[in-house]
Design an enzyme around this catalytic site. Structure first.
Site, PDB file in Angstrom:
ATOM      1  N   THR A  38     -19.077   7.751 -61.031  1.00  0.00           N
ATOM      2  CA  THR A  38     -17.869   7.847 -60.585  1.00  0.00           C
ATOM      3  C   THR A  38     -17.698   6.909 -59.155  1.00  0.00           C
ATOM      4  O   THR A  38     -16.687   6.976 -58.713  1.00  0.00           O
ATOM      5  CB  THR A  38     -17.492   9.126 -60.298  1.00  0.00           C
ATOM      6  OG1 THR A  38     -18.704   9.731 -59.443  1.00  0.00           O
ATOM      7  CG2 THR A  38     -17.228   9.878 -61.692  1.00  0.00           C
ATOM      8  N   ALA A  92     -18.097   3.652 -56.302  1.00  0.00           N
ATOM      9  CA  ALA A  92     -17.910   2.273 -56.203  1.00  0.00           C
ATOM     10  C   ALA A  92     -18.893   1.326 -57.176  1.00  0.00           C
ATOM     11  O   ALA A  92     -18.352   0.425 -57.906  1.00  0.00           O
ATOM     12  CB  ALA A  92     -17.705   1.692 -54.905  1.00  0.00           C
ATOM     13  N   SER A 134     -17.461  15.772 -59.582  1.00  0.00           N
ATOM     14  CA  SER A 134     -16.601  14.789 -60.483  1.00  0.00           C
ATOM     15  C   SER A 134     -16.826  15.160 -62.035  1.00  0.00           C
ATOM     16  O   SER A 134     -16.279  14.655 -62.861  1.00  0.00           O
ATOM     17  CB  SER A 134     -17.154  13.366 -60.524  1.00  0.00           C
ATOM     18  OG  SER A 134     -16.558  12.971 -59.140  1.00  0.00           O
ATOM     19  N   CYS A 185     -27.677  -5.305 -50.775  1.00  0.00           N
ATOM     20  CA  CYS A 185     -26.578  -6.355 -51.322  1.00  0.00           C
ATOM     21  C   CYS A 185     -26.836  -7.573 -50.482  1.00  0.00           C
ATOM     22  O   CYS A 185     -26.927  -8.951 -50.766  1.00  0.00           O
ATOM     23  CB  CYS A 185     -25.286  -5.712 -51.039  1.00  0.00           C
ATOM     24  SG  CYS A 185     -24.867  -4.626 -49.712  1.00  0.00           S
ATOM     25  N   GLN A 219     -19.790  -8.189 -42.941  1.00  0.00           N
ATOM     26  CA  GLN A 219     -19.937  -7.303 -44.349  1.00  0.00           C
ATOM     27  C   GLN A 219     -18.628  -6.634 -44.521  1.00  0.00           C
ATOM     28  O   GLN A 219     -17.995  -5.973 -43.756  1.00  0.00           O
ATOM     29  CB  GLN A 219     -21.098  -6.434 -44.110  1.00  0.00           C
ATOM     30  CG  GLN A 219     -22.516  -7.228 -44.042  1.00  0.00           C
ATOM     31  CD  GLN A 219     -23.762  -6.358 -44.250  1.00  0.00           C
ATOM     32  OE1 GLN A 219     -24.884  -6.475 -43.623  1.00  0.00           O
ATOM     33  NE2 GLN A 219     -23.499  -5.086 -45.045  1.00  0.00           N
ATOM     34  N   SER A 240     -16.563  -2.168 -48.621  1.00  0.00           N
ATOM     35  CA  SER A 240     -16.768  -1.458 -50.106  1.00  0.00           C
ATOM     36  C   SER A 240     -18.433  -1.256 -50.040  1.00  0.00           C
ATOM     37  O   SER A 240     -18.737  -0.316 -50.624  1.00  0.00           O
ATOM     38  CB  SER A 240     -16.388  -2.307 -51.129  1.00  0.00           C
ATOM     39  OG  SER A 240     -17.010  -3.756 -50.873  1.00  0.00           O
ATOM     40  N   GLY A 241     -19.344  -1.780 -49.407  1.00  0.00           N
ATOM     41  CA  GLY A 241     -20.724  -1.319 -49.317  1.00  0.00           C
ATOM     42  C   GLY A 241     -21.099  -0.059 -48.992  1.00  0.00           C
ATOM     43  O   GLY A 241     -21.926   0.419 -49.418  1.00  0.00           O
ATOM     44  N   ARG A 301     -20.253  -5.186 -39.384  1.00  0.00           N
ATOM     45  CA  ARG A 301     -19.209  -4.741 -40.610  1.00  0.00           C
ATOM     46  C   ARG A 301     -17.799  -5.354 -39.936  1.00  0.00           C
ATOM     47  O   ARG A 301     -17.548  -5.261 -38.976  1.00  0.00           O
ATOM     48  CB  ARG A 301     -19.029  -3.245 -40.762  1.00  0.00           C
ATOM     49  CG  ARG A 301     -18.104  -2.858 -41.569  1.00  0.00           C
ATOM     50  CD  ARG A 301     -18.601  -2.384 -43.048  1.00  0.00           C
ATOM     51  NE  ARG A 301     -19.854  -1.571 -42.804  1.00  0.00           N
ATOM     52  CZ  ARG A 301     -20.678  -1.240 -44.063  1.00  0.00           C
ATOM     53  NH1 ARG A 301     -20.442  -1.954 -44.912  1.00  0.00           N
ATOM     54  NH2 ARG A 301     -21.609  -0.445 -43.810  1.00  0.00           N
ATOM     55  N   HIS A 350     -19.501  -9.836 -48.854  1.00  0.00           N
ATOM     56  CA  HIS A 350     -20.025 -10.053 -47.755  1.00  0.00           C
ATOM     57  C   HIS A 350     -20.136 -11.531 -47.420  1.00  0.00           C
ATOM     58  O   HIS A 350     -20.488 -12.287 -48.413  1.00  0.00           O
ATOM     59  CB  HIS A 350     -21.562  -9.649 -47.646  1.00  0.00           C
ATOM     60  CG  HIS A 350     -21.504  -7.804 -47.897  1.00  0.00           C
ATOM     61  ND1 HIS A 350     -20.762  -7.314 -47.742  1.00  0.00           N
ATOM     62  CD2 HIS A 350     -22.597  -7.257 -48.242  1.00  0.00           C
ATOM     63  CE1 HIS A 350     -20.819  -5.975 -47.615  1.00  0.00           C
ATOM     64  NE2 HIS A 350     -22.564  -6.018 -48.230  1.00  0.00           N
TER      65      HIS A 350
HETATM   66  P1  NAP Z   1     -19.413   6.250 -53.536  1.00  0.00           P
HETATM   67  O1  NAP Z   1     -18.468   5.312 -53.724  1.00  0.00           O
HETATM   68  O2  NAP Z   1     -19.477   6.947 -52.486  1.00  0.00           O
HETATM   69  O3  NAP Z   1     -20.074   6.915 -54.833  1.00  0.00           O
HETATM   70  C1  NAP Z   1     -21.168   7.771 -54.718  1.00  0.00           C
HETATM   71  C2  NAP Z   1     -21.438   8.288 -56.167  1.00  0.00           C
HETATM   72  O4  NAP Z   1     -22.765   9.127 -55.951  1.00  0.00           O
HETATM   73  C3  NAP Z   1     -20.443   8.930 -56.990  1.00  0.00           C
HETATM   74  O5  NAP Z   1     -20.406   8.782 -58.324  1.00  0.00           O
HETATM   75  C4  NAP Z   1     -20.837  10.474 -56.427  1.00  0.00           C
HETATM   76  O6  NAP Z   1     -20.335  11.340 -57.519  1.00  0.00           O
HETATM   77  C5  NAP Z   1     -22.362  10.289 -56.861  1.00  0.00           C
HETATM   78  N1  NAP Z   1     -23.238  11.585 -56.030  1.00  0.00           N
HETATM   79  C6  NAP Z   1     -23.039  11.949 -54.893  1.00  0.00           C
HETATM   80  N2  NAP Z   1     -23.441  13.165 -54.450  1.00  0.00           N
HETATM   81  C7  NAP Z   1     -24.424  13.352 -55.965  1.00  0.00           C
HETATM   82  C8  NAP Z   1     -25.013  14.373 -56.325  1.00  0.00           C
HETATM   83  N3  NAP Z   1     -25.478  15.217 -55.402  1.00  0.00           N
HETATM   84  N4  NAP Z   1     -25.734  14.396 -57.384  1.00  0.00           N
HETATM   85  C9  NAP Z   1     -25.400  13.070 -58.197  1.00  0.00           C
HETATM   86  N5  NAP Z   1     -24.518  12.301 -57.781  1.00  0.00           N
HETATM   87  C10 NAP Z   1     -23.815  12.426 -56.622  1.00  0.00           C
HETATM   88  O7  NAP Z   1     -20.877   5.334 -53.080  1.00  0.00           O
HETATM   89  P2  NAP Z   1     -21.205   3.667 -53.837  1.00  0.00           P
HETATM   90  O8  NAP Z   1     -20.653   2.562 -53.140  1.00  0.00           O
HETATM   91  O9  NAP Z   1     -21.157   3.726 -55.268  1.00  0.00           O
HETATM   92  O10 NAP Z   1     -22.913   3.684 -53.549  1.00  0.00           O
HETATM   93  C11 NAP Z   1     -23.692   4.677 -53.994  1.00  0.00           C
HETATM   94  C12 NAP Z   1     -25.328   4.609 -53.661  1.00  0.00           C
HETATM   95  O11 NAP Z   1     -25.477   3.227 -54.076  1.00  0.00           O
HETATM   96  C13 NAP Z   1     -25.438   4.385 -52.124  1.00  0.00           C
HETATM   97  O12 NAP Z   1     -25.524   5.470 -51.501  1.00  0.00           O
HETATM   98  C14 NAP Z   1     -26.398   3.364 -52.028  1.00  0.00           C
HETATM   99  O13 NAP Z   1     -27.545   3.887 -51.939  1.00  0.00           O
HETATM  100  C15 NAP Z   1     -26.197   2.349 -53.183  1.00  0.00           C
HETATM  101  N6  NAP Z   1     -25.764   1.223 -52.838  1.00  0.00           N
HETATM  102  C16 NAP Z   1     -26.430  -0.122 -52.752  1.00  0.00           C
HETATM  103  C17 NAP Z   1     -25.828  -1.141 -52.657  1.00  0.00           C
HETATM  104  C18 NAP Z   1     -26.780  -2.134 -52.719  1.00  0.00           C
HETATM  105  O14 NAP Z   1     -26.930  -2.940 -51.601  1.00  0.00           O
HETATM  106  N7  NAP Z   1     -27.400  -2.900 -53.714  1.00  0.00           N
HETATM  107  C19 NAP Z   1     -24.584  -1.300 -52.456  1.00  0.00           C
HETATM  108  C20 NAP Z   1     -23.759  -0.174 -52.535  1.00  0.00           C
HETATM  109  C21 NAP Z   1     -24.516   1.033 -52.675  1.00  0.00           C
HETATM  110  P3  NAP Z   1     -18.934  12.242 -57.376  1.00  0.00           P
HETATM  111  O15 NAP Z   1     -17.749  11.605 -57.679  1.00  0.00           O
HETATM  112  O16 NAP Z   1     -19.153  13.686 -57.987  1.00  0.00           O
HETATM  113  O17 NAP Z   1     -18.920  12.381 -55.883  1.00  0.00           O
HETATM  114  N1  12T Z   2     -25.724   1.170 -45.432  1.00  0.00           N
HETATM  115  O1  12T Z   2     -28.274   0.093 -50.702  1.00  0.00           O
HETATM  116  O2  12T Z   2     -23.300   0.538 -45.524  1.00  0.00           O
HETATM  117  O3  12T Z   2     -29.425  -0.092 -48.804  1.00  0.00           O
HETATM  118  O4  12T Z   2     -22.872  -1.416 -46.585  1.00  0.00           O
HETATM  119  C1  12T Z   2     -26.077  -0.840 -49.236  1.00  0.00           C
HETATM  120  C2  12T Z   2     -24.961  -0.735 -48.387  1.00  0.00           C
HETATM  121  C3  12T Z   2     -27.068   0.665 -47.465  1.00  0.00           C
HETATM  122  C4  12T Z   2     -28.517  -0.092 -49.433  1.00  0.00           C
HETATM  123  C5  12T Z   2     -23.520  -0.276 -46.364  1.00  0.00           C
HETATM  124  C6  12T Z   2     -25.626   0.476 -46.834  1.00  0.00           C
HETATM  125  C7  12T Z   2     -26.993  -0.198 -48.705  1.00  0.00           C
HETATM  126  C8  12T Z   2     -24.722  -0.234 -47.221  1.00  0.00           C
END
Ligand code: NAP
Ligand code: 12T
Length: 348
Positions: free
Chosen positions: A15, A17, A44, A132, A159, A162-163, A245, A252
């Site tokens: 659910t 981003a 969710s 990213c 950056q 949305s990250g 940021r 980015h």
């Molecule tokens: P987001 O929009 O805040 O979404 C977080 C997701 O994690 C939601 O689906 C949330 O579910 C779920 N979640 C939160 N707590 C949980 C729990 N205790 N158990 C199971 N699911 C849980 O964040 P996002 O931008 O998608 O990013 C998520 C993660 O991906 C980040 O923390 C980061 O580690 C990683 N990320 C990596 C990159 C990259 O550079 N490759 C970029 C962005 C993010 P709910 O809907 O229930 O809250």
């Molecule tokens: N803090 O996956 O805040 O290591 O834009 C990605 C994005 C960590 C990561 C951000 C972050 C990661 C951000």
């Protein structure tokens, strides 16, 4: 695709981003999916999401969520990956992890398919998706490394919010509205949700992404530096990053200075090399003001490069501007590419 096997797929953080974008790219059918299990927190659970014309109910992610799963995408934060990725592997799943939890583990391949797809061969169940900002930079650096060699990299990033997740995107929207209404801006999420202070991002620039370390660099900066060395197999590369940021929603941008392994390379030769790089689109023509921007890169899978210049003082120095959608190539698309490569190479 010749391989018609069907795979059971789970998405932890479906659910969020990044999770929503992974769904979007799986709908393009890079490989055949039998069961799709969408997992989130309690909050969710019960939500209904449509996938390829069918309704799928979101479930709470637990240690028992991975029965019969072949491929599990993790994008719910590092602590959830630390807890549940080993459980998924125990159940026989291959994990493609989007968090920073396992990226620097020696046993975990850190993959950008255009750069080091071969490193997938020795996986032990967990594969990490890089940060990213790292991903888009190494795609641009790869052809430079191959053709001229790399001596040094200095990068400054611009950056998007949305990250930092959906909450950070909402914060930018709300603060923009508050500012235009002449109200005080409310800051609760950026620069880092868990840090002591928060600053407005609207109409601002914040030189902090992730937490500070003892050496004065932030974790985001150190991720770029360490992950680049690992992915490019360049343990001795000189590299420094400054991560900033901006009030940009998606994509980015990076100003990159590189010193090549050789002197005397012409701008034309450098541009030719960049333009042949896998996953790169060259958009570079000052005479027509052609260069990539965050808005022009949005929703695209490529890495866009422009503003290529030879340094005026250093004969092996070049400057470039690198832009890509951080939720697409920077996250969801790269993880789907990794999974597709695993399927294609019979590594699942
Ligand atoms: P987001 O929009 O805040 O979404 C977080 C997701 O994690 C939601 O689906 C949330 O579910 C779920 N979640 C939160 N707590 C949980 C729990 N205790 N158990 C199971 N699911 C849980 O964040 P996002 O931008 O998608 O990013 C998520 C993660 O991906 C980040 O923390 C980061 O580690 C990683 N990320 C990596 C990159 C990259 O550079 N490759 C970029 C962005 C993010 P709910 O809907 O229930 O809250
Ligand atoms: N803090 O996956 O805040 O290591 O834009 C990605 C994005 C960590 C990561 C951000 C972050 C990661 C951000």
């Amino acid at each position: 695709m010749s391989n018609m096997k069907k795979y059971n797929v789970a998405i932890v953080g479906a659910t969020g981003a990044v999770g929503q974008k992974i769904l979007q790219y799986l709908e393009e059918k890079p490989f055949e999916i039998d069961e799709l299990r969408l997992l989130s927190s309690k909050r969710s659970a019960g939500n209904v999401v449509s996938f390829a014309g069918k309704d799928v109910t979101v479930q709470e992610a637990t240690a028992d969520s991975f029965e019969n799963i072949d491929i599990a995408f993790f994008s719910a934060g590092g602590s959830i990956s630390e807890k549940l990725a080993p459980e998924a592997v125990k159940h026989g799943a291959i994990v493609v992890d989007n968090t920073s939890a396992f990226r620097m583990d020696e046993d975990v391949p850190l993959i950008v398919p255009e750069v080091n797809e071969d490193d997938l061969q020795h996986h032990k169940g967990i594969i990490a998706n890089p940060n990213c900002s790292t991903i888009q930079m190494v795609v641009a650096l790869k052809p430079i490394q191959e053709t001229f060699g790399l001596k040094r990299v200095i990068v400054s990033t611009y950056q998007a919010v949305s990250g930092a997740g959906l909450a950070a995107q909402e914060e930018l929207t709300n603060q923009t509205q508050q500012y235009l209404n002449g109200e005080e801006m409310e800051a609760n999420v950026l620069p880092v949700g868990s840090d002591k202070k928060h600053y407005p991002i609207a109409f601002n620039a914040l030189p902090q992404i992730d937490m500070f370390e003892e050496n004065g660099f932030t974790k985001e900066e150190l991720k770029m530096m360490n992950e680049t060395k690992k992915i490019m197999h360049e343990p001795n590369l000189s590299i420094a990053a400054t991560c900033v940021r901006l009030p940009v929603v998606n994509s980015h941008s990076e100003s990159v200075f590189v010193e090549l392994g050789q002197d005397g390379v012409s701008v034309d030769a450098f541009k030719d090399t960049i333009s042949t790089g896998e996953g790169i689109v060259l958009e570079d023509d000052p005479s027509t003001q052609t260069y990539p921007t965050p808005l022009s890169a949005e929703e695209k899978k490529d890495v866009f490069v422009g503003r290529i210049r030879k340094d005026l003082d250093s004969d092996n120095g070049f400057h470039l501007w690198v832009v890509s959608d951080n939720l697409v190539k920077g996250a969801a698309w790269n993880t789907v590419q990794i999974a597709t490569s695993l399927v294609k190479n019979n590594l699942v």
